[in-house]
Design an enzyme around this catalytic site. Structure first.
Site, PDB file in Angstrom:
ATOM      1  N   HIS A   1      22.007   6.555  -6.565  1.00 51.61           N
ATOM      2  CA  HIS A   1      20.757   7.103  -6.954  1.00 51.61           C
ATOM      3  C   HIS A   1      19.593   6.987  -5.702  1.00 51.61           C
ATOM      4  O   HIS A   1      19.549   5.910  -5.180  1.00 51.61           O
ATOM      5  CB  HIS A   1      20.255   6.440  -8.054  1.00 51.61           C
TER       6      HIS A   1
ATOM      7  N   CYS B   1      15.748   6.531 -14.548  1.00 48.12           N
ATOM      8  CA  CYS B   1      16.555   7.437 -13.790  1.00 48.12           C
ATOM      9  C   CYS B   1      18.005   7.090 -14.264  1.00 48.12           C
ATOM     10  O   CYS B   1      18.768   7.800 -13.771  1.00 48.12           O
ATOM     11  CB  CYS B   1      16.333   7.239 -12.193  1.00 48.12           C
TER      12      CYS B   1
ATOM     13  N   GLU C   1      12.750  11.360 -18.078  1.00 50.38           N
ATOM     14  CA  GLU C   1      11.777  10.514 -18.149  1.00 50.38           C
ATOM     15  C   GLU C   1      10.258  11.248 -17.954  1.00 50.38           C
ATOM     16  O   GLU C   1       9.167  10.561 -17.819  1.00 50.38           O
ATOM     17  CB  GLU C   1      11.935   9.448 -17.457  1.00 50.38           C
TER      18      GLU C   1
HETATM   19  N1  COA Z   1       8.206   5.159  11.916  1.00 53.35           N
HETATM   20  C1  COA Z   1       9.739   4.635  11.436  1.00 53.35           C
HETATM   21  N2  COA Z   1       9.685   4.057  10.062  1.00 53.35           N
HETATM   22  C2  COA Z   1       8.463   3.534   9.721  1.00 53.35           C
HETATM   23  C3  COA Z   1       7.079   3.534  10.361  1.00 53.35           C
HETATM   24  C4  COA Z   1       7.093   4.631  11.315  1.00 53.35           C
HETATM   25  N3  COA Z   1       6.007   4.913  11.928  1.00 53.35           N
HETATM   26  N4  COA Z   1       6.230   3.323   9.445  1.00 53.35           N
HETATM   27  C5  COA Z   1       6.889   2.780   8.338  1.00 53.35           C
HETATM   28  N5  COA Z   1       8.131   2.714   8.495  1.00 53.35           N
HETATM   29  C6  COA Z   1       9.090   2.289   7.752  1.00 53.35           C
HETATM   30  C7  COA Z   1       8.973   0.827   7.318  1.00 53.35           C
HETATM   31  O1  COA Z   1       9.560   0.127   7.996  1.00 53.35           O
HETATM   32  C8  COA Z   1       9.717   0.951   5.889  1.00 53.35           C
HETATM   33  O2  COA Z   1      11.100   0.723   6.121  1.00 53.35           O
HETATM   34  P1  COA Z   1      12.064  -0.471   5.702  1.00 53.35           P
HETATM   35  O3  COA Z   1      11.968  -0.661   4.217  1.00 53.35           O
HETATM   36  O4  COA Z   1      13.487  -0.245   6.054  1.00 53.35           O
HETATM   37  O5  COA Z   1      11.299  -1.753   6.547  1.00 53.35           O
HETATM   38  C9  COA Z   1       9.570   2.313   5.271  1.00 53.35           C
HETATM   39  O6  COA Z   1       9.268   3.147   6.337  1.00 53.35           O
HETATM   40  C10 COA Z   1       8.584   2.600   4.195  1.00 53.35           C
HETATM   41  O7  COA Z   1       7.356   1.825   4.742  1.00 53.35           O
HETATM   42  P2  COA Z   1       6.648   0.920   3.475  1.00 53.35           P
HETATM   43  O8  COA Z   1       5.443   0.250   4.245  1.00 53.35           O
HETATM   44  O9  COA Z   1       7.621  -0.107   2.988  1.00 53.35           O
HETATM   45  O10 COA Z   1       6.101   1.876   2.458  1.00 53.35           O
HETATM   46  P3  COA Z   1       5.264   1.841   1.306  1.00 53.35           P
HETATM   47  O11 COA Z   1       4.924   0.210   1.146  1.00 53.35           O
HETATM   48  O12 COA Z   1       4.157   2.914   1.506  1.00 53.35           O
HETATM   49  O13 COA Z   1       6.059   2.233   0.010  1.00 53.35           O
HETATM   50  C11 COA Z   1       8.022   2.704  -1.518  1.00 53.35           C
HETATM   51  C12 COA Z   1       7.181   2.708  -0.016  1.00 53.35           C
HETATM   52  C13 COA Z   1       9.295   3.680  -1.480  1.00 53.35           C
HETATM   53  C14 COA Z   1       7.972   1.481  -2.143  1.00 53.35           C
HETATM   54  C15 COA Z   1       6.806   3.890  -2.228  1.00 53.35           C
HETATM   55  O14 COA Z   1       6.822   5.105  -1.765  1.00 53.35           O
HETATM   56  C16 COA Z   1       7.086   3.964  -3.775  1.00 53.35           C
HETATM   57  O15 COA Z   1       6.547   2.740  -4.392  1.00 53.35           O
HETATM   58  N6  COA Z   1       7.886   5.100  -4.256  1.00 53.35           N
HETATM   59  C17 COA Z   1       8.013   4.923  -5.774  1.00 53.35           C
HETATM   60  C18 COA Z   1       9.103   4.099  -6.300  1.00 53.35           C
HETATM   61  C19 COA Z   1      10.364   4.145  -5.857  1.00 53.35           C
HETATM   62  O16 COA Z   1      10.909   4.877  -5.160  1.00 53.35           O
HETATM   63  N7  COA Z   1      11.134   3.093  -5.960  1.00 53.35           N
HETATM   64  C20 COA Z   1      12.532   2.686  -5.395  1.00 53.35           C
HETATM   65  C21 COA Z   1      13.477   2.180  -6.163  1.00 53.35           C
HETATM   66  S1  COA Z   1      13.966   3.115  -7.714  1.00 53.35           S
END
Ligand code: COA
Length: 375
Positions: free
Chosen positions: A224, A112, A80
């Site tokens: 994945h 993916c 992709e």
């Molecule tokens: N210590 C430990 N854990 C912590 C923390 C800390 N200080 N701060 C945050 N976290 C945890 C959160 O609780 C969360 O875990 P949970 O989902 O089990 O509650 C995790 O870390 C991620 O935090 P979050 O605030 O949800 O992250 P984000 O809003 O910045 O985004 C993604 C995370 C993955 C959505 C983002 O990186 C993204 O869009 N990635 C690309 C797309 C992707 O990977 N999609 C996945 C499906 S294919």
């Protein structure tokens, strides 16, 4: 399927540089634990301007195609991260691997998931033509852009698999699959980075998993893995969740390489092959593939007795051990250069970006056509 068909050999490549996510956390003013514990990621592979999806695919495939070229008449290149809307990336790779002219070469796309779709189609092809072999390559660069939520879930890498009858690594079984159009992740024309709704993507991943998930216990399931704790989020919806120690083994490589999109599921399988404490001979491993947009497929692979001989473990370990840590400034410079390169029709790669460890590198882009060098 009477004939046993599946993965006869598998290998992996990731570029020679990575960014430690502690460095990214500091630069972005985020607690390191969010990245390392919350998302379960430690490092992400960073692409050099002298590499792209073709050079990574070449590096991954090179060892396992040696001596197999005359039998391979199908190459499916799943990505992709394509850089051309017409010419398939696999056509660039074809002469450098010494493949036959009597060979079909196609690029396949569905986020993916495409590598899993390609694998299943290749298995069906070889079942009908058991004297033939197919080469399935997944090669991707996960690039979301600076200061985006996805920045921490980047990575780069490729997986190559030879599909054959009576395979040495694993017999691949037909899967359960499910498709539904969802706007969670897509990269439209004119956008260098994907449009992502990360939270919707996580919800859809789990919703689609529930449509195809097994209702029986498995010792190992590979998921994945866009980030390591996604595997935990999927595992917890299972009626018979995988035990923590086995799930951990499936996440080790992904956590130090980052998201490699199409290859991520197969990197998880390699992680199990490299870290399992007990023999895997004869074991059935569940595999869940998810491609945003969205398709999910769950299928089984049955590990064969000779699998250890058909995986170049020492080369894979060497690729990982040889990587060097980039400073934050280097990461910014390399990704800015990547971004510039991908927008140019004419581009010469600066020699300072070519490492002596690369067996293949991109030399230049001339009128949009790429020139590669094999050392
Ligand atoms: N210590 C430990 N854990 C912590 C923390 C800390 N200080 N701060 C945050 N976290 C945890 C959160 O609780 C969360 O875990 P949970 O989902 O089990 O509650 C995790 O870390 C991620 O935090 P979050 O605030 O949800 O992250 P984000 O809003 O910045 O985004 C993604 C995370 C993955 C959505 C983002 O990186 C993204 O869009 N990635 C690309 C797309 C992707 O990977 N999609 C996945 C499906 S294919």
């Amino acid at each position: 399927m009477a004939q046993k068909v599946g993965i006869d050999a598998i290998s992996f490549y990731t570029p020679g540089a990575f960014l430690d996510l502690a460095v990214l956390a500091k630069a972005r003013g985020v607690e390191e634990a969010k990245y390392k514990v919350g998302l379960g990621q430690d490092k992400m592979g960073i692409i050099s301007p002298s590499e792209d999806i073709v050079t990574m695919g070449l590096e991954a495939a090179y060892d396992i195609v040696q001596g197999q070229q005359s039998a391979i008449d199908l190459v499916l290149f799943a990505t992709e991260s394509g850089f051309d809307f017409s010419k398939a990336a696999g056509i660039y790779l074809h002469p450098l691997l010494g493949l036959n002219a009597q060979c079909r070469v196609l690029e396949v796309k569905q986020a993916c998931y495409a590598a899993t779709g390609a694998l299943q189609l290749a298995v069906q092809y070889v079942s009908l033509n058991p004297q033939k072999k197919a080469l399935v390559i997944s090669s991707d660069i996960a690039w979301y852009g600076f200061k985006t939520p996805g920045e921490v879930t980047q990575g780069a890498g490729a997986i190559a698999m030879i599909i054959a009858a009576n395979p040495k690594v694993a017999v691949v079984q037909p899967g359960q699959f499910y498709t539904e159009s969802i706007p969670d992740f897509y990269r439209p024309l004119g956008s260098e980075v994907p449009v992502v709704d990360g939270k919707l993507s996580i919800r859809t991943y789990r919703d689609i998993f529930k449509k195809v998930m097994p209702n029986k216990p498995y010792e190992y399931i590979c998921f994945h893995q866009p980030f390591a704790t996604m595997a935990n989020k999927a595992n917890e919806v299972l009626p018979y969740p995988v035990a923590e120690e086995f799930l951990t083994e499936s996440k080790i490589l992904g956590s130090i390489v980052g998201n490699i999109y199409n290859g991520s599921l197969f990197l998880s399988l390699l992680s199990v092959f490299m870290h399992a404490k007990k023999t895997l001979r004869g074991k059935t491993i569940g595999m869940f593939s998810y491609g945003s947009g969205s398709i999910g497929e769950f299928f089984d692979v049955t590990v064969q007795n000779d699998h250890e001989k058909a995986i170049p473990f020492s080369r894979i370990r060497q690729v990982l051990d040889d990587r060097r840590a980039l400073s934050f400034g280097e990461y910014e410079r390399w990704m800015n250069e990547f971004s510039t390169k991908e927008r140019q029709l004419n581009y010469a790669v600066d020699a300072s970006y070519i490492s002596p460890k690369q067996r293949f590198y991109l030399k230049s882009i001339e009128q949009g056509h790429r020139l590669y060098v094999k050392r």
